[in-house]
Design a protein around this motif. Structure first.
Motif, PDB file in Angstrom:
ATOM      1  N   LEU A 142       0.724  -1.024   0.019  1.00 39.01           N
ATOM      2  CA  LEU A 142      -0.003  -0.071  -0.095  1.00 39.01           C
ATOM      3  C   LEU A 142       0.831   1.315   0.178  1.00 39.01           C
ATOM      4  CD1 LEU A 142      -2.743   1.488   0.458  1.00 39.01           C
ATOM      5  CD2 LEU A 142      -2.212   1.355   2.914  1.00 39.01           C
ATOM      6  N   GLN A 143       0.649   2.071  -0.956  1.00 44.42           N
ATOM      7  CA  GLN A 143       1.298   3.519  -0.882  1.00 44.42           C
ATOM      8  C   GLN A 143       0.066   4.480  -0.725  1.00 44.42           C
ATOM      9  OE1 GLN A 143       5.232   4.189  -2.759  1.00 44.42           O
ATOM     10  NE2 GLN A 143       4.200   2.780  -4.301  1.00 44.42           N
ATOM     11  N   LEU A 144       0.207   5.280   0.319  1.00 43.12           N
ATOM     12  CA  LEU A 144      -0.895   6.474   0.389  1.00 43.12           C
ATOM     13  C   LEU A 144       0.106   7.906   0.445  1.00 43.12           C
ATOM     14  CD1 LEU A 144      -3.849   7.283   0.792  1.00 43.12           C
ATOM     15  CD2 LEU A 144      -3.071   7.322   3.364  1.00 43.12           C
ATOM     16  N   SER A 145      -0.265   8.688  -0.571  1.00 43.67           N
ATOM     17  CA  SER A 145       0.705   9.741  -0.837  1.00 43.67           C
ATOM     18  C   SER A 145      -0.020  11.028  -0.140  1.00 43.67           C
ATOM     19  CB  SER A 145       1.076  10.242  -2.263  1.00 43.67           C
ATOM     20  OG  SER A 145      -0.411  10.271  -2.856  1.00 43.67           O
ATOM     21  N   SER A 146       0.787  12.151   0.056  1.00 46.44           N
ATOM     22  CA  SER A 146       0.335  13.230   0.683  1.00 46.44           C
ATOM     23  C   SER A 146      -0.364  13.029   2.027  1.00 46.44           C
ATOM     24  CB  SER A 146      -0.402  13.965  -0.536  1.00 46.44           C
ATOM     25  OG  SER A 146       0.114  14.306  -1.808  1.00 46.44           O
ATOM     26  N   VAL A 147       0.203  12.491   2.897  1.00 46.79           N
ATOM     27  CA  VAL A 147      -0.401  12.236   4.066  1.00 46.79           C
ATOM     28  C   VAL A 147      -0.613  13.424   4.996  1.00 46.79           C
ATOM     29  CG1 VAL A 147       0.053   9.780   4.268  1.00 46.79           C
ATOM     30  CG2 VAL A 147       1.421  11.278   5.298  1.00 46.79           C
ATOM     31  N   THR A 148      -1.680  13.525   5.816  1.00 46.51           N
ATOM     32  CA  THR A 148      -1.983  14.143   6.657  1.00 46.51           C
ATOM     33  C   THR A 148      -2.207  13.659   8.263  1.00 46.51           C
ATOM     34  OG1 THR A 148      -4.611  14.440   6.520  1.00 46.51           O
ATOM     35  CG2 THR A 148      -3.197  15.799   4.920  1.00 46.51           C
ATOM     36  N   PRO A 149      -2.501  14.373   9.276  1.00 41.61           N
ATOM     37  CA  PRO A 149      -2.774  13.952  10.566  1.00 41.61           C
ATOM     38  C   PRO A 149      -4.011  13.105  10.366  1.00 41.61           C
ATOM     39  CG  PRO A 149      -1.745  15.793  10.928  1.00 41.61           C
ATOM     40  CD  PRO A 149      -1.901  15.847   9.400  1.00 41.61           C
ATOM     41  N   GLU A 150      -4.773  13.265   9.374  1.00 46.54           N
ATOM     42  CA  GLU A 150      -6.060  12.546   9.605  1.00 46.54           C
ATOM     43  C   GLU A 150      -5.927  11.038   8.918  1.00 46.54           C
ATOM     44  OE1 GLU A 150      -9.313  14.760   7.499  1.00 46.54           O
ATOM     45  OE2 GLU A 150      -9.387  16.069   8.826  1.00 46.54           O
ATOM     46  N   ASP A 151      -4.661  10.710   8.537  1.00 44.61           N
ATOM     47  CA  ASP A 151      -4.379   9.387   8.002  1.00 44.61           C
ATOM     48  C   ASP A 151      -3.914   8.666   9.053  1.00 44.61           C
ATOM     49  OD1 ASP A 151      -5.132   9.816   5.027  1.00 44.61           O
ATOM     50  OD2 ASP A 151      -3.367  11.168   4.867  1.00 44.61           O
ATOM     51  N   THR A 152      -3.869   9.253  10.207  1.00 48.70           N
ATOM     52  CA  THR A 152      -3.364   8.253  11.304  1.00 48.70           C
ATOM     53  C   THR A 152      -4.500   7.389  11.510  1.00 48.70           C
ATOM     54  OG1 THR A 152      -1.975  10.094  12.503  1.00 48.70           O
ATOM     55  CG2 THR A 152      -2.849   8.481  13.835  1.00 48.70           C
ATOM     56  N   ALA A 153      -3.928   6.204  11.764  1.00 48.45           N
ATOM     57  CA  ALA A 153      -4.889   4.988  11.908  1.00 48.45           C
ATOM     58  C   ALA A 153      -4.429   3.710  12.213  1.00 48.45           C
ATOM     59  CB  ALA A 153      -5.898   4.827  10.840  1.00 48.45           C
ATOM     60  N   VAL A 154      -4.928   2.712  12.539  1.00 51.00           N
ATOM     61  CA  VAL A 154      -4.014   1.282  12.377  1.00 51.00           C
ATOM     62  C   VAL A 154      -4.488   0.522  11.145  1.00 51.00           C
ATOM     63  CG1 VAL A 154      -4.511  -1.066  13.396  1.00 51.00           C
ATOM     64  CG2 VAL A 154      -4.516   1.033  14.924  1.00 51.00           C
ATOM     65  N   TYR A 155      -3.751   0.280  10.347  1.00 49.05           N
ATOM     66  CA  TYR A 155      -3.895  -0.132   9.134  1.00 49.05           C
ATOM     67  C   TYR A 155      -3.888  -1.861   8.805  1.00 49.05           C
ATOM     68  CZ  TYR A 155      -3.327   4.482   7.142  1.00 49.05           C
ATOM     69  OH  TYR A 155      -3.695   5.709   6.667  1.00 49.05           O
ATOM     70  N   TYR A 156      -4.756  -2.404   8.258  1.00 53.33           N
ATOM     71  CA  TYR A 156      -4.917  -3.728   8.442  1.00 53.33           C
ATOM     72  C   TYR A 156      -4.668  -4.166   6.911  1.00 53.33           C
ATOM     73  CZ  TYR A 156      -7.108  -3.432  12.828  1.00 53.33           C
ATOM     74  OH  TYR A 156      -7.559  -3.173  14.363  1.00 53.33           O
ATOM     75  N   CYS A 157      -4.196  -5.367   6.721  1.00 53.82           N
ATOM     76  CA  CYS A 157      -4.489  -6.002   5.433  1.00 53.82           C
ATOM     77  C   CYS A 157      -5.370  -7.254   5.485  1.00 53.82           C
ATOM     78  CB  CYS A 157      -3.090  -6.413   4.735  1.00 53.82           C
ATOM     79  SG  CYS A 157      -1.971  -7.577   5.727  1.00 53.82           S
ATOM     80  N   ALA A 158      -5.907  -7.705   4.491  1.00 52.89           N
ATOM     81  CA  ALA A 158      -7.012  -8.714   4.884  1.00 52.89           C
ATOM     82  C   ALA A 158      -7.282  -9.586   3.780  1.00 52.89           C
ATOM     83  CB  ALA A 158      -8.295  -8.398   5.345  1.00 52.89           C
ATOM     84  N   ARG A 159      -7.674 -10.675   3.566  1.00 49.54           N
ATOM     85  CA  ARG A 159      -8.283 -11.357   2.285  1.00 49.54           C
ATOM     86  C   ARG A 159      -9.650 -11.242   2.270  1.00 49.54           C
ATOM     87  NH1 ARG A 159      -7.383 -17.702   1.112  1.00 49.54           N
ATOM     88  NH2 ARG A 159      -9.113 -18.193   2.307  1.00 49.54           N
TER      89      ARG A 159
END
Length: 121
Positions: free
Chosen positions: A82-99
Motif C-alpha cells: 500500500l502506498q498513500l501519498s500526501s498524508v496528513t494527520p487525518e491518515d493516522t490509523a491502524v492499518y490492516y491487510c486482509a483477504r
C-alpha cells in the motif's frame, strides 16, 4: 492456515508517502478468486475500506482515496503493498491487510494483526 502480516514505518511525516507491505503465508496471492485488501481504522472511528488487488492483479480503490492510493504486488515474495501519498494527520490509523472473498461483499476471512501508523512532524 493463511496468515497476513503488515510491516512498515510506524511514523510518517505530513506530505510524505505512507508505504506498507503485507506478507502472506499459507496461501498464494494469485489463487482464484481472492482479493487482497487494505482497511484502516482511525482512532475512535470505524473501519474504512481503502482498496484491494485481485488474484489477477487488477486493482480497486475507494473513491475517497483513489487519487492518493496505489496498491501493488510482488508475486515472487507473496506480498502486496500500500502506498498513500500526501498524508496528513487525518491518515493516522491502524492499518490492516486482509483477504477479501468477493470484491463487492466486503467480507473477509483472514486479517493481519494491524499496524499503527501515525502521521506527525
Amino acid at each position: 492456515q493463511v496468515q497476513l502480516q503488515e510491516s512498515g514505518p510506524g511514523l510518517v511525516k505530513p506530505s510524505q508517502t505512507l508505504s506498507l507491505t503485507c506478507t502472506v503465508s499459507g496461501g498464494s496471492i494469485t489463487t482464484n478468486y481472492y482479493y487482497w485488501s487494505w482497511i484502516r481504522q482511525p482512532p475512535g472511528k470505524g473501519l474504512e475500506y481503502m482498496g484491494a488487488i485481485a488474484y489477477s492483479g487488477s486493482t480497486y480503490y475507494s473513491p475517497s482515496l483513489k487519487s492518493r492510493t496505489s496498491i501493488s504486488r510482488d508475486t515472487s515474495k507473496n506480498q502486496f503493498t500500500l502506498q498513500l501519498s500526501s498524508v496528513t494527520p487525518e491518515d493516522t490509523a491502524v492499518y490492516y491487510c486482509a483477504r477479501e472473498l468477493r470484491i463487492g461483499a466486503r467480507t473477509y476471512d483472514y486479517w493481519g494483526q494491524g499496524t499503527q501508523v501515525t502521521v506527525s512532524s
